[in-house]
Write an enzyme that holds these catalytic residues in place. Sequence first.
Site, PDB file in Angstrom:
ATOM      1  CB  ILE A   1      -0.953  -0.011   1.222  1.00  0.00           C
ATOM      2  CG1 ILE A   1      -1.916   1.175   1.178  1.00  0.00           C
ATOM      3  CG2 ILE A   1      -0.214  -0.077   2.530  1.00  0.00           C
ATOM      4  CD1 ILE A   1      -2.989   1.135   2.272  1.00  0.00           C
ATOM      5  CB  SER A   2       1.151   4.135  -2.230  1.00  0.00           C
ATOM      6  OG  SER A   2       1.240   3.403  -3.423  1.00  0.00           O
TER       7      SER A   2
END
Length: 170
Positions: free
Chosen positions: A91-92
């Site tokens: 997840i960024s």
Amino acid sequence: MRTGSLILATLLLVAPLTAGEAATGFAAARAALVAELRAQGRYDPPPGQSGFSGRVLTAMNEVPRHEFVPKSELREAYDNHPLPIGHGQTISQPYIVALMTDLVDPEPGDKVLEIGTGSGYQSAILSCLVKQVHTTETVSPLVDPARERLQRLGYNNVEVHECDGYYGLP
């Protein structure tokens, strides 16, 4: 007696949080993250803009990032760095999510194509800002969980497609 009190205190410290306590903690952590993003500002903002747009920061504050990370990563859900979500994916970092969203400058009537759904976090952020989000994912084991998560959380204007979005969607 002192030993018994110490043991009781230790048990209270390791007892799981209630849903309300966890929600309050996550809301505070989310607000702190948004404050950090606001203070950090945007790299190379357009003339007249010093940081991220208010709409982007509002979306970042509304979307519960902890719902998009594995349980093993909950303690770091609102830390400003990427987290593993399994299958070699992440997840960024919230700063990058805010920056990408701000650079796109989405309008309420827009339809967006996102390439790489992952856990669905960026899709949820975008869904707060636009009319419709179409998101594509090639890693099969991530597709159904992302779709179910987005629907469970009420992001009904997001459609998850299991495909390579390189050529877009019809």
